[in-house]
Design a protein around this motif. Structure first.
Motif, short mmCIF file in Angstrom:
data_model
loop_
_atom_site.label_atom_id
_atom_site.label_comp_id
_atom_site.label_asym_id
_atom_site.label_seq_id
_atom_site.Cartn_x
_atom_site.Cartn_y
_atom_site.Cartn_z
N SER A 1 -3.20 -0.35 0.65
CA SER A 1 -1.83 -0.37 0.15
C SER A 1 -0.84 -0.36 1.31
O SER A 1 -1.06 0.31 2.33
CB SER A 1 -1.58 0.86 -0.73
OG SER A 1 -0.22 0.93 -1.09
N ASP A 2 0.25 -1.09 1.15
CA ASP A 2 1.33 -1.00 2.13
C ASP A 2 2.41 -0.03 1.66
O ASP A 2 3.46 0.09 2.28
CB ASP A 2 1.92 -2.38 2.45
CG ASP A 2 2.68 -3.00 1.28
OD1 ASP A 2 2.79 -2.36 0.21
OD2 ASP A 2 3.17 -4.12 1.44
N TYR A 3 2.15 0.66 0.56
CA TYR A 3 3.02 1.68 -0.03
C TYR A 3 4.34 1.11 -0.58
O TYR A 3 5.27 1.85 -0.83
CB TYR A 3 3.31 2.81 0.95
CG TYR A 3 2.04 3.48 1.43
CD1 TYR A 3 1.37 4.39 0.64
CD2 TYR A 3 1.49 3.15 2.67
CE1 TYR A 3 0.19 4.98 1.06
CE2 TYR A 3 0.31 3.74 3.11
CZ TYR A 3 -0.33 4.65 2.29
OH TYR A 3 -1.50 5.23 2.71
N SER A 4 4.40 -0.22 -0.75
CA SER A 4 5.61 -0.80 -1.34
C SER A 4 5.25 -1.93 -2.32
O SER A 4 5.99 -2.90 -2.45
CB SER A 4 6.55 -1.31 -0.25
OG SER A 4 5.94 -2.35 0.48
N GLY A 5 4.09 -1.82 -2.97
CA GLY A 5 3.70 -2.80 -3.98
C GLY A 5 2.85 -3.94 -3.48
O GLY A 5 2.52 -4.84 -4.23
N GLY A 6 2.49 -3.91 -2.21
CA GLY A 6 1.66 -4.97 -1.65
C GLY A 6 0.44 -4.39 -0.95
O GLY A 6 0.14 -3.20 -1.07
N LEU A 7 -0.26 -5.25 -0.23
CA LEU A 7 -1.43 -4.84 0.53
C LEU A 7 -1.22 -5.21 1.99
O LEU A 7 -0.42 -6.09 2.32
CB LEU A 7 -2.69 -5.51 -0.01
CG LEU A 7 -3.08 -5.15 -1.45
CD1 LEU A 7 -4.13 -6.13 -1.98
CD2 LEU A 7 -3.60 -3.72 -1.51
#
Length: 132
Positions: free
Chosen positions: A52-58
């Protein structure tokens, strides 16, 4: 496309955790061209551990020599997930950039093509060795 993983099964409800959720941890994936066979390089650009990039993406890091470009597909290649999901799309590469701290690596940003919150219906896939 994979939008998530079953996290809990109840009597009348199933909860699905998005694959971009931080609790999913590392997911083994392969990065491939979106149009294989069209002179876009090798059929497998890179193997990567995405998270996770912690903002809805990877997010993933790959070799600078991998040839990963914007538009490449990120597909599931993780034996800890049910086998029926292997080869399904986790997302698409939306950004790749050199890393100052690691000049031989590139940072790759990945976004799912579909968000679970935008879907009215999903299909659950399960295999006999891992009932869901």
């Amino acid at each position: 496309d994979i939008v998530g993983r079953v996290s809990r099964v109840g009597m009348t409800r199933i909860e699905v955790r998005p694959s971009t959720h931080a609790d999913e941890g590392l997911i083994r994936a392969a990065i491939v061209p979106s149009h294989p066979g069209r002179k876009h390089g090798p059929p497998l650009r890179a193997e990567a551990l995405v998270r996770s990039d912690y903002s809805g993406g990877l997010y993933a890091e790959v070799s600078a020599q991998s040839g990963v470009i914007v538009g490449d597909l990120v597909i599931l290649d993780d034996p800890s997930w049910p086998a029926v999901g292997s080869g399904l799309v986790l997302g698409v590469v939306v950004r790749t950039a050199p890393m100052d701290a690691a000049p031989l690596r590139h940072a790759v940003s990945i976004m799912p093509r579909k968000q679970i919150r935008d879907l009215a219906r999903v299909v659950l896939l399960a295999s006999p060795e891992q009932p869901q």
